[in-house]
Design an enzyme around this catalytic site. Sequence first.
Site, PDB file in Angstrom:
ATOM      1  CD  GLU A  65      -1.653  -2.366   1.804  1.00 51.32           C
ATOM      2  OE1 GLU A  65      -2.553  -3.156   2.124  1.00 51.32           O
ATOM      3  OE2 GLU A  65      -0.431  -2.608   1.990  1.00 51.32           O
ATOM      4  CD1 TRP A  70      -1.882  -5.783  24.002  1.00 52.47           C
ATOM      5  CD2 TRP A  70      -1.013  -4.230  22.643  1.00 52.47           C
ATOM      6  NE1 TRP A  70      -2.916  -5.238  23.294  1.00 52.47           N
ATOM      7  CE2 TRP A  70      -2.419  -4.271  22.451  1.00 52.47           C
ATOM      8  CE3 TRP A  70      -0.269  -3.326  21.905  1.00 52.47           C
ATOM      9  CZ2 TRP A  70      -3.072  -3.436  21.546  1.00 52.47           C
ATOM     10  CZ3 TRP A  70      -0.913  -2.494  20.992  1.00 52.47           C
ATOM     11  CH2 TRP A  70      -2.295  -2.562  20.821  1.00 52.47           C
TER      12      TRP A  70
END
Length: 546
Positions: free
Chosen positions: A331, A445
Amino acid sequence: MLAGRMMDFPLTLTHFLERARTFFGRNEIVSRLPDKTLVRSTYADFHRRTGKLANALSRLGVGQGDRVATLSWNHQRHLEVYLGAPAMGAVVHTLNLRLHPNELGYIANHAEDKVVVVDRSLLPLFRKFADQVRSVRHVIVIPDLPGDTKTSAEIDYEELIAPEKDEFAWPTLDERSAAMICYTSGTTGNPKGVVYSHRSTVLHSLVSCMADTIGVREGDTVLPVVPMFHAAAWGLPYSAIAAGSRIVFPGPHLDPQSLLDLMAAEKVTLAAGVPTIWLGILQLLDQHPGKWDLSTVRSMVIGGSAAPPSLIDGFKARHDLDVTHAWGMTETNPLGTLARVKNGLSGSDDATKLGCKASQGYAVPFVEQRHVGEDGAVLPWDGETMGELEVRGPWVASSYFGAEGADRFTEDGWFKTGDVVTIDHEGYLRITDRSKDVIKSGGEWISSVALENALMSHPAVLEAAVFAARHPKWTERPLAAIVLKEGKTATKEELSAHIEAKFAKFWLPDDYVFMAQIPRTSTGKFLKTKLRELHGDHLEKQGASD
């Protein structure tokens, strides 16, 4: 308001094509054939053949906006389509030959390819999905070797262009018109098409030629190891043509010895590929120090996934070879950031400089970066706070082909990359994970990339992939897949001891799975979806404890 009084000069790839002939006609393009024979050509011959190809495609009915697909390895005739199709107003569409035939059929249909240009050796792959593709009108076969036999039904590439005129009346194109379509790897959902404009590709190429980015220049011999079917080979073919660089194409031979032989024989100065390629090359160099003369190599660009610091340091410390770490995506056409040690940090200690080189760097000119939290709030650049990386710029996609994936684009004009990063006060970003791969253990996390880098610094470890395994209490816990170097051994206890001083205890993998090879995606990245599929219940089977 006082308006600028400059010429409105269209930024199109046609300029690169004409510039190559005008100024660099003698410069060489080298292609390695499947039998490892080297075929040598020049930019002047390349320009002539590209004109022939454009005339031939026109005769077949290819017009502006029509998609011309390629199913090919890296070689000059692939490069001819790279320039010939866009310069005549058509759109080149690279098909990733490592994808499953069903995916290739889906992509070719989705792009509405009108012509497919395919290497003869890849015809068996094409035939597996050819019946699925409704839009294709012509299949052009590139011979792998001189004298290849063909069936009467085939359109032979060389026979097709042979009778055509060298010159083509290149049309005046809108710089915002499409030049290329590349598709994402589709690891989550169907692959999505990203349409590169002439303008975006030209700007990307010019920035790639800047000294403080990749620095492609006329005096380089460029080896694009990264496939031309993956994110436009990171734009290197276009950058090399813009600069007039000598180009060496490796063909289908991408094993470490074949690449090292080619780099030494052709005196390569700049090469680019994914970490798995360079891991194999470093291992072979370590096994045979001094066997290959790589003194001409000034930079090896590594991207596609995070490269471990041990890899970057190993090349420099043991072989005096410089690695340039870059980040990008399909992208982003694809260059987004690049890791250079800033002048103000050049006097820092070796660990700090290695930390800069092993980061994903900071955004190149015209690309802007930020990271956001789960609530969408923009986060501070403190080097600690993790958030999803978002970017914007003139070669960053604003939407996907077919208007799919609208949720990846923010209302204020940023692209959501899906990479979880930290950004320090100097602007260096460090990928801690993909959002889909980050391990969420008891609400905390854990960065799989940080653990992988630490594990790959162990002298016995060749590859390490850390992924989330299900856990009855913590929901997810880290599990490490390990590939050991040939002839080396390491126990689970030794691996844990090697990394335990670097991380909080709850970050350490709960267990290790030793394997011969880690599954990979079509672009060479570790395929963690497959690891989770195979071993996601490993801890449950082992009777996971607190």
